[in-house]
Design a protein around this motif. Sequence first.
Motif, PDB file in Angstrom:
ATOM      1  N   ASN A  53       0.822  -1.205   0.000  1.00 24.27           N
ATOM      2  CA  ASN A  53       0.000   0.000   0.000  1.00 24.27           C
ATOM      3  C   ASN A  53       0.861   1.263   0.000  1.00 24.27           C
ATOM      4  O   ASN A  53       0.594   2.203  -0.766  1.00 24.27           O
ATOM      5  CB  ASN A  53      -0.932  -0.001   1.214  1.00 24.27           C
ATOM      6  N   PHE A  54       1.885   1.303   0.831  1.00 27.87           N
ATOM      7  CA  PHE A  54       2.701   2.514   0.912  1.00 27.87           C
ATOM      8  C   PHE A  54       3.509   2.746  -0.359  1.00 27.87           C
ATOM      9  O   PHE A  54       3.832   3.888  -0.680  1.00 27.87           O
ATOM     10  CB  PHE A  54       3.633   2.436   2.124  1.00 27.87           C
ATOM     11  N   PHE A  55       3.869   1.694  -1.076  1.00 23.80           N
ATOM     12  CA  PHE A  55       4.591   1.866  -2.327  1.00 23.80           C
ATOM     13  C   PHE A  55       3.655   2.005  -3.525  1.00 23.80           C
ATOM     14  O   PHE A  55       4.092   2.449  -4.593  1.00 23.80           O
ATOM     15  CB  PHE A  55       5.538   0.687  -2.563  1.00 23.80           C
ATOM     16  N   ASN A  56       2.394   1.630  -3.357  1.00 26.24           N
ATOM     17  CA  ASN A  56       1.439   1.741  -4.457  1.00 26.24           C
ATOM     18  C   ASN A  56       0.757   3.111  -4.469  1.00 26.24           C
ATOM     19  O   ASN A  56       0.467   3.654  -5.542  1.00 26.24           O
ATOM     20  CB  ASN A  56       0.391   0.634  -4.345  1.00 26.24           C
ATOM     21  N   TRP A  57       0.494   3.687  -3.293  1.00 25.63           N
ATOM     22  CA  TRP A  57      -0.196   4.976  -3.230  1.00 25.63           C
ATOM     23  C   TRP A  57       0.547   6.103  -3.947  1.00 25.63           C
ATOM     24  O   TRP A  57      -0.087   6.924  -4.606  1.00 25.63           O
ATOM     25  CB  TRP A  57      -0.455   5.356  -1.768  1.00 25.63           C
ATOM     26  N   PRO A  58       1.877   6.219  -3.857  1.00 23.67           N
ATOM     27  CA  PRO A  58       2.523   7.316  -4.595  1.00 23.67           C
ATOM     28  C   PRO A  58       2.322   7.253  -6.099  1.00 23.67           C
ATOM     29  O   PRO A  58       2.417   8.283  -6.776  1.00 23.67           O
ATOM     30  CB  PRO A  58       4.014   7.141  -4.228  1.00 23.67           C
TER      31      PRO A  58
END
Length: 757
Positions: free
Chosen positions: A456-461
């Motif tokens: 999630n943290f690498f996909n949101w950007p």
Amino acid sequence: MPGVVDGRSRKRHIPGVLREDSDDELGTEDLPWEWIYANEPDTEENNGRKRKRATWQDGQIIGARNGNFECYLGDTTLLKADSSNEAWVGIICEFQEDEEGEMAANFMWFSSPNEIRSAKKRTDYVELYITTSFDVNALSTINGKAHVMSQQAFVNKFPTGKVPRKSKEYGKVFVCRRGCNTRTCTYTEEFIWEDIYHGREDLEALQERLQKETKATRKKKPAKDESPERDYKFEADPEADGEYAPGVYRTPKKARTRDAVTPSSRHKKTGNKPATPSSHRRIVVKKHLEFTPLATRVLSPMHVHASPYQVARTQLHVASVPTSLPCRESEFSLVYSHLEAAITDGSGTCIYISGTPGTGKTATVREVVSHLDAAVRADELDDFIFVEINGMKITDPHQSYALLWEALKGQRVSPAQALDLLEREFSHPSPRRVPCVVLMDELDQLVTKNQGVMYNFFNWPGLRHSRLIVLAVANTMDLPERTLSNKISSRLGLTRITFPGYNHEQLMRIVQSRLEGVPGDIVDPDAIQFAARKVAAVSGDARRALDICRRAVELAEADAKVNDLSDDATPNTPTKTPARKKDESPQKKKKSSAGRVTIETVRRAINEATSNPLQQYLRSLPFASKLLLTALCLRIQRTGLAESTFGDVLEEMQRMLKLTVNESRPLKLLEKRATGQKGEGADDGTGLMITKAKQTGQLIRPAGLGSAAVDLTGAGIINLEGQRPERPSKMRLAVGDEEVRLAFRDDPEIKGVGVML
């Protein structure tokens, strides 16, 4: 604290215009949008007159249609905010299609007074200000048309000063009398809206007027005084004299953070305003950071009466915040340029920062954010939010969702609810969303079984509307490829910055920079060089070098106190015997060096640092265990991978022993044991084939490595798959490789093999 959240993050939610209706002009049906071209029949009226076809070029997109609702270039529209009853007001300047082919428009925004966070904002009227801010949003965010007028026109149309609730224009009528640059908080002269704007043909003139009458940037002069007092502002009674007279500096009290101190119930909260003094005493007020406080400002020890040893110990402490980070200029510029570009462009990105512990990764990122924060306060950069999430300071990786949501909206929710809110927040467009910089420290501690947090943290950007910038910090370079799945490592991107370990020259500069300004010259330069070389040969960890030097200062201070006591107890009686004078010369020399940090003092500090139980256990291991650990460390150093197989480590050991020149007696004993117990071509139970060197010319592999691996696994020194010393079994160190290197670096048995760790 688990995460560093902006002190004003509870007020960060930028409110738009409150709305109680939703899509009342567009209807309830979900109809597709269609372009309106210049060659279509023109029936839409604008401000009581028909649009002129002569001003359009054939084939140009001049508007968009959704059912019976139409909007054209130059129209003032309302844009809805997802999952809230708020809306934003903007002028359509251009229609376009984004990279995904979705129909969108470029809007010129109006701002409400609540959206201007500067302390110098105007609060005399509740109105909208036309700004020079632009943003591209999808047409699906349009929520109808807005009506902007001057105050006099509003009074003439609504004499009561309020729009009737039953009116179709309720919640859509706004007053605009000034323009504003929200970054510099500068305003134009008051104007009449109907005189300066009539439609699309006045857009360029309106933009030129705003740019001319407002300032785009307002750069501040750099402060000449770099002392710790620069973060404090002083207020004094101009009639006061003596100690509290203007210009007289006093040591301010230590700043208290909001997270660490609970306000007493006996005192009222005063917010950002200082209490009115009841006398002529001067008030020292700590300037509030506009955004996230990076670290508690530590006052210089020069403000208090302290000995040189106390000053040196304070400045050599790893928790001391230096004014600058030496030997990390190139890495600083790389991180700064990537962050500044992402914040300026309003785009999301991921930056992976790796390096061994103690190489300044987190400190460099904090220094970069501090400089960016100063640029924002100087009106040289757009606003942003900063939040730090440390994997070692949270009990569950899913708590990172709650910390991020609290930084964005100031609301404390459960991790599951925060995940749902963040998904909706980053998946839907929102006008003028403030970029958010997330520092994810100790990344390997945030890896879960299904790797959902990392995904999630690498996909949101990568989402178009997120404006999320993730800084992932880890100690290993290959963590994404070794631990994370392909779908996560691919989203991490190619922006990777590696922090190499410090060499002895860099460590010397770091220690010397900390000791600048320490009176008494209590540390010998040779002692600093000795400590730097010792640490650089093992790990290059700056924190270990600072700890050793700090402990050496403590030892020197203790020696100085003992020397002073002995001088006071024993009177100085001169002697006339030359022989006695000759015998006392070494003692006098020792007394003269007492109180100074010398090479001998640093050696004592290193011996104390390496005398922990783990070091003692490693030094007491049998020779076979030492060989196995040495081969594993050499394998890690050569490949850069923390995990290897038992067979690879044995091959590394064979390669190491082939280069052995000196004849090691422990090695001969192991070889004798191997050839004595097994015959030619026999297997010792560890997958090692024993052969005789004289007959085959090959090196005899020492015996006992399988049992050594099992013993080391039981002691918690290594992790061996299944606790079975077989060639395919995976193994890795369960302790830091620097601990092994430090224990074996001066080991005579390892040196006898010819290996230098």
